[in-house]
Enzyme design. Structure first.
Site, PDB file in Angstrom:
ATOM      1  CG  ASN A  10      -0.910   2.127   1.324  1.00 18.80           C
ATOM      2  OD1 ASN A  10      -2.056   1.692   1.231  1.00 18.80           O
ATOM      3  ND2 ASN A  10      -0.311   2.308   2.487  1.00 18.80           N
ATOM      4  CE  LYS A  12      -1.001   5.827   3.666  1.00 17.51           C
ATOM      5  NZ  LYS A  12      -0.311   6.671   4.614  1.00 17.51           N
ATOM      6  CG  HIS A  96       1.518   1.042   6.254  1.00 18.53           C
ATOM      7  ND1 HIS A  96       1.222   2.102   7.081  1.00 18.53           N
ATOM      8  CD2 HIS A  96       1.958   1.577   5.086  1.00 18.53           C
ATOM      9  CE1 HIS A  96       1.450   3.230   6.428  1.00 18.53           C
ATOM     10  NE2 HIS A  96       1.898   2.942   5.223  1.00 18.53           N
ATOM     11  CD  GLU A  98      -1.002   4.948   7.679  1.00 20.35           C
ATOM     12  OE1 GLU A  98      -1.771   4.272   6.973  1.00 20.35           O
ATOM     13  OE2 GLU A  98      -0.408   5.962   7.258  1.00 20.35           O
ATOM     14  CD  GLU A 168       6.081   2.933   3.838  1.00 26.56           C
ATOM     15  OE1 GLU A 168       5.791   3.655   2.890  1.00 26.56           O
ATOM     16  OE2 GLU A 168       5.238   2.395   4.552  1.00 26.56           O
ATOM     17  N   GLY A 174       3.265  10.752   5.326  1.00 28.08           N
ATOM     18  CA  GLY A 174       2.143  11.682   5.342  1.00 28.08           C
ATOM     19  C   GLY A 174       2.478  13.029   5.964  1.00 28.08           C
ATOM     20  CB  SER A 214       6.759  12.754   2.181  1.00 32.84           C
ATOM     21  OG  SER A 214       5.924  12.842   3.331  1.00 32.84           O
TER      22      SER A 214
HETATM   23  C1  PEP Z   1       2.704   5.247   3.118  1.00 34.19           C
HETATM   24  O1  PEP Z   1       1.666   5.318   3.727  1.00 34.19           O
HETATM   25  O2  PEP Z   1       3.214   4.136   2.910  1.00 34.19           O
HETATM   26  C2  PEP Z   1       3.331   6.483   2.674  1.00 34.19           C
HETATM   27  C3  PEP Z   1       4.577   6.443   2.315  1.00 34.19           C
HETATM   28  O3  PEP Z   1       2.547   7.623   2.692  1.00 34.19           O
HETATM   29  P1  PEP Z   1       2.975   9.074   2.119  1.00 34.19           P
HETATM   30  O4  PEP Z   1       3.547   8.852   0.745  1.00 34.19           O
HETATM   31  O5  PEP Z   1       1.685   9.839   2.068  1.00 34.19           O
HETATM   32  O6  PEP Z   1       3.965   9.639   3.065  1.00 34.19           O
END
Ligand code: PEP
Length: 252
Positions: A10, A12, A96, A98, A168, A174, A214
């Site tokens: 992703n 973003k 998501h 976010e 998630e 992040g 992460s």
């Molecule tokens: C995400 O935004 O779906 C995500 C898992 O980000 P990160 O891998 O940077 O934690």
């Protein structure tokens, strides 16, 4: 049933068109040497058409990061599923954290988007996950059960099999704090159980559940070894060809 793992990057709000094309090309070029895993990228909307066109004949899956649930109309700044399909993309990330946290998307709105993506013939990647406060208050299972149920509201068993769920935990996105393999597996097994209760064993067995938060080259192997983890949704580590490819090669 053997579920084919699926790993999606992703991107973003990163990557200009030229950068996106280059990164997609670098990922695609190694796919011939990786078997047993589906790979995808979710470029920003401005690069979606260019990347989907470039990857038209390749195995690389191209996904949008969001959509609107209506087919068309006066929704300034929004994009319909049909428009996404028109770019050549095949998957859409929906809900998501976010989108939920920064843009106020509710479980109900996310559910409407999942329905719209399925109706448009594309594959939704339904993101769910608890915040740190919810985990600390021992609400994780209630939260993800509600998000799953509302995200799939009105979706038939046959269509549910086409959905990819991405668990998630918000506190792991992040932040560099990855859930332990045991924490992730526990929630994934719970979610599969929920799918079995709401639908049937066939749906529970078919739906792929990705872990996100992460994921990096050094932790992906342990996560993917869990019986109910069927892939990953990768943010930061997908912005660099070397680290994303290392994640895709988790078996090697
Ligand atoms: C995400 O935004 O779906 C995500 C898992 O980000 P990160 O891998 O940077 O934690």
């Amino acid at each position: 049933m053997a579920r084919t793992p699926i790993i999606i990057g992703n991107w973003k709000m990163h990557m200009l068109v030229g950068e996106a094309l280059e990164l997609a090309r670098s990922v695609r070029n190694v796919l011939g040497g990786i078997s047993g895993v589906e790979a995808g990228v979710a470029p920003p909307l401005t690069a979606l058409h260019a990347v989907a066109k470039q990857e038209h004949d390749s195995k690389l899956i191209v996904a949008a990061q969001n959509c609107h649930f209506e087919a068309q109309g006066a929704f300034t700044g929004e994009v319909s599923v049909k428009m996404i399909a028109d770019t050549g993309a095949s998957h859409v990330i929906v809900g998501h954290s976010e989108r939920r946290q920064i843009f106020g998307e509710s479980d109900e709105l996310v559910g409407k988007k999942v329905t719209a993506v399925l109706a448009g013939g594309l594959t939704p990647v339904l993101c769910i996950g608890e915040t740190l406060a919810q985990r600390e208050a021992k609400q994780t299972f209630d939260v993800v059960a509600r998000q799953l149920q509302r995200g799939l509201a009105g979706v038939s068993a046959n269509n549910a099999k086409r959905v990819i769920v991405a668990y998630e935990p918000v506190w792991a996105i992040g932040t560099g704090k990855v859930a332990t393999t045991a924490q992730a597996q526990e929630v994934h097994a719970f979610l599969r159980g929920q799918l079995g209760e709401h639908y049937d064993a066939g749906v529970a067995d078919a739906v792929r559940i990705q872990y996100g938060g992460s994921v990096k080259p050094d932790n992906v192997k342990g996560l993917m070894a869990q019986p109910d983890i069927d892939g990953a949704l990768v943010g930061g580590a997908s912005l660099n060809a070397e680290s994303f490819v290392a994640i895709l090669k988790y078996r090697q």
